[in-house]
Every structure is written in structure tokens, then in C-alpha cells.
Design a protein around this motif. Sequence first.
Motif, PDB file in Angstrom:
ATOM      1  N   ALA A  21      -8.645  -5.863   1.652  1.00 29.00           N
ATOM      2  CA  ALA A  21      -8.467  -4.962   0.507  1.00 29.00           C
ATOM      3  C   ALA A  21      -9.001  -5.555  -0.775  1.00 29.00           C
ATOM      4  O   ALA A  21      -9.265  -4.836  -1.746  1.00 29.00           O
ATOM      5  CB  ALA A  21      -6.988  -4.615   0.347  1.00 29.00           C
ATOM      6  N   THR A  22      -9.191  -6.877  -0.812  1.00 34.94           N
ATOM      7  CA  THR A  22      -9.751  -7.521  -2.012  1.00 34.94           C
ATOM      8  C   THR A  22     -11.205  -7.140  -2.248  1.00 34.94           C
ATOM      9  O   THR A  22     -11.725  -7.317  -3.345  1.00 34.94           O
ATOM     10  CB  THR A  22      -9.625  -9.044  -1.885  1.00 34.94           C
ATOM     11  N   THR A  23     -11.871  -6.623  -1.212  1.00 29.30           N
ATOM     12  CA  THR A  23     -13.260  -6.185  -1.363  1.00 29.30           C
ATOM     13  C   THR A  23     -13.364  -4.790  -1.983  1.00 29.30           C
ATOM     14  O   THR A  23     -14.472  -4.337  -2.267  1.00 29.30           O
ATOM     15  CB  THR A  23     -13.958  -6.176   0.001  1.00 29.30           C
ATOM     16  N   LEU A  24     -12.242  -4.129  -2.182  1.00 29.14           N
ATOM     17  CA  LEU A  24     -12.148  -2.789  -2.768  1.00 29.14           C
ATOM     18  C   LEU A  24     -12.706  -1.696  -1.871  1.00 29.14           C
ATOM     19  O   LEU A  24     -12.292  -0.546  -1.958  1.00 29.14           O
ATOM     20  CB  LEU A  24     -12.856  -2.719  -4.127  1.00 29.14           C
ATOM     21  N   ILE A  82      -9.947  -0.646   0.838  1.00 29.71           N
ATOM     22  CA  ILE A  82      -8.631  -0.217   0.349  1.00 29.71           C
ATOM     23  C   ILE A  82      -8.109   1.033   1.067  1.00 29.71           C
ATOM     24  O   ILE A  82      -6.928   1.090   1.454  1.00 29.71           O
ATOM     25  CB  ILE A  82      -8.681  -0.001  -1.175  1.00 29.71           C
ATOM     26  N   PRO A  83      -8.913   2.081   1.298  1.00 33.45           N
ATOM     27  CA  PRO A  83      -8.382   3.261   2.011  1.00 33.45           C
ATOM     28  C   PRO A  83      -7.850   2.930   3.407  1.00 33.45           C
ATOM     29  O   PRO A  83      -6.801   3.430   3.817  1.00 33.45           O
ATOM     30  CB  PRO A  83      -9.579   4.211   2.067  1.00 33.45           C
ATOM     31  N   LEU A  84      -8.577   2.054   4.137  1.00 36.91           N
ATOM     32  CA  LEU A  84      -8.111   1.670   5.466  1.00 36.91           C
ATOM     33  C   LEU A  84      -6.846   0.816   5.382  1.00 36.91           C
ATOM     34  O   LEU A  84      -5.969   0.892   6.242  1.00 36.91           O
ATOM     35  CB  LEU A  84      -9.222   0.926   6.206  1.00 36.91           C
ATOM     36  N   THR A  85      -6.740  -0.010   4.358  1.00 34.57           N
ATOM     37  CA  THR A  85      -5.534  -0.814   4.176  1.00 34.57           C
ATOM     38  C   THR A  85      -4.316   0.076   3.925  1.00 34.57           C
ATOM     39  O   THR A  85      -3.231  -0.170   4.456  1.00 34.57           O
ATOM     40  CB  THR A  85      -5.727  -1.787   3.006  1.00 34.57           C
ATOM     41  N   ILE A  86      -4.499   1.111   3.119  1.00 32.47           N
ATOM     42  CA  ILE A  86      -3.398   2.038   2.860  1.00 32.47           C
ATOM     43  C   ILE A  86      -2.974   2.750   4.147  1.00 32.47           C
ATOM     44  O   ILE A  86      -1.777   2.962   4.398  1.00 32.47           O
ATOM     45  CB  ILE A  86      -3.816   3.061   1.782  1.00 32.47           C
TER      46      ILE A  86
END
Length: 227
Positions: A132-135, A138-142
Motif C-alpha cells: 500500500a506504500t506504493t499508492l 491501495i484499492p487491493l489493500t482495502i
Amino acid sequence: ATSAQVAVGLIQCIPCVNAYIQLEVQNSSQIRMLSQVTHRHNVSQCLNRVSILYDRATHRSSISTPLGRTSPALAQASNDSGTSTSGSAAVPAAAPARTTRGPAAVNDSIPEEVFYEGSVSTAELLISLLLATTLVYIPLTIAVIGKRLWIKYKFTNKRVTVVNTSPLFAKTVEVSYKNIKEIRAAPRAFGLWGDCVIFLKDGSRLELTGLEKFQDIKRHIVSCMTN
């Protein structure tokens, strides 16, 4: 005048009274009723009408038993005759819906034992948080965090259960092993976790993603299918 009005009340009650109603007035304040009733559904209204006629005849200031309501004494007489003065019965609330894939034919004589119960893989969650640090990820992390919070898997010797407690898609899916046609598994992240797809005999399928012991779960399902 009092006897005449009481007699009129008795005559009006003849269609719903089989024997007789005897009235005895004591000290102009008490009334006793002895009745033998066959028309149960109308006896309470007839008793109310007789009571109202008697109250009016004795010039009482207020009528204690209005039409359509039953006093305690009249209610006791109505209960003795088998007449119910209560309202309609309450309808029980419907039970929450549960989705069951295929016929729900499970042998209840065998105790149910849990083989595995848990959520998505912890390794998948940790790697998703790091990416998620790569921005971009983030959608997949959520999505992984949501699965971790709301989706639970349970594998027993009788069925496969998937519980989704999400506020938007809350439901429970149960699949009996007798309804499973085939199961396929695929590793993810060099085998740290894996996904399984269960194909049912009715043509539908159930996807299980992010399982830690996906190979053991696959072997367990295959063994339960053959038993």
C-alpha cells in the motif's frame, strides 16, 4: 320502568341466548347473571347491552362499561362460556434468510466436527499493507482488509460455510459435500496462501480466496466428498 327496560334488553338478546338470563337487583347497585349460552361469539355484546340498560334505568351518572369493552365481571362470565375477548394473535417475526446451495440433506446423527475455521491469510494481509506504500496497491489493500474483517470460512465434516458480516452484503452460504462436483486450488505468493473454487452439481460455483491451508482444505473436502 326498571323492570320494563331490563325485559326489553332480554328480548333483544333472545337470538344469542339459548336458555335464560336471570337478573336480580340488590340495593339498586348489584346485578347477578346466570346464563347458559350456545352462541358464544355474540354473548359478550348481549351482556354489555343488558348492563348498559340497567345503568341507564338506575340513573347512574356515568356508564362504567361502554359498548365494545368488557368489565372484569362480564369478562369472567364470557371466559366461562368460552368466548375470547382478546385481539388477534400476534404474527411472529420472520427469521433471517440463509442461502443453502443444493439440497439440505445432511446426516444429523453424526456429530459435526470443525476441521478449519478462520478468515483470510495473515500473510496476504501483511504483504498488502506493505504494498500500500506504493499508492497503486491501495484499492487491493482495502479489499483485503475488508475480507479480513467480514468474511469467515468454516469447514466441518458435514459442510462448507462462508459467513459474510459486511453491512452491505451480509449473508451466509452453506454447501453440503454431497452437492460438490469438483474443487480446484491455486497457490498465491509462492504458496503462502491460495484460492479454491468449488464447482457444484447444479452448475454454480463458490470461490474461496486467501486461504492459508488451502492444500489441506482441498484434501479435506475431497475426502468428505468420497465418504
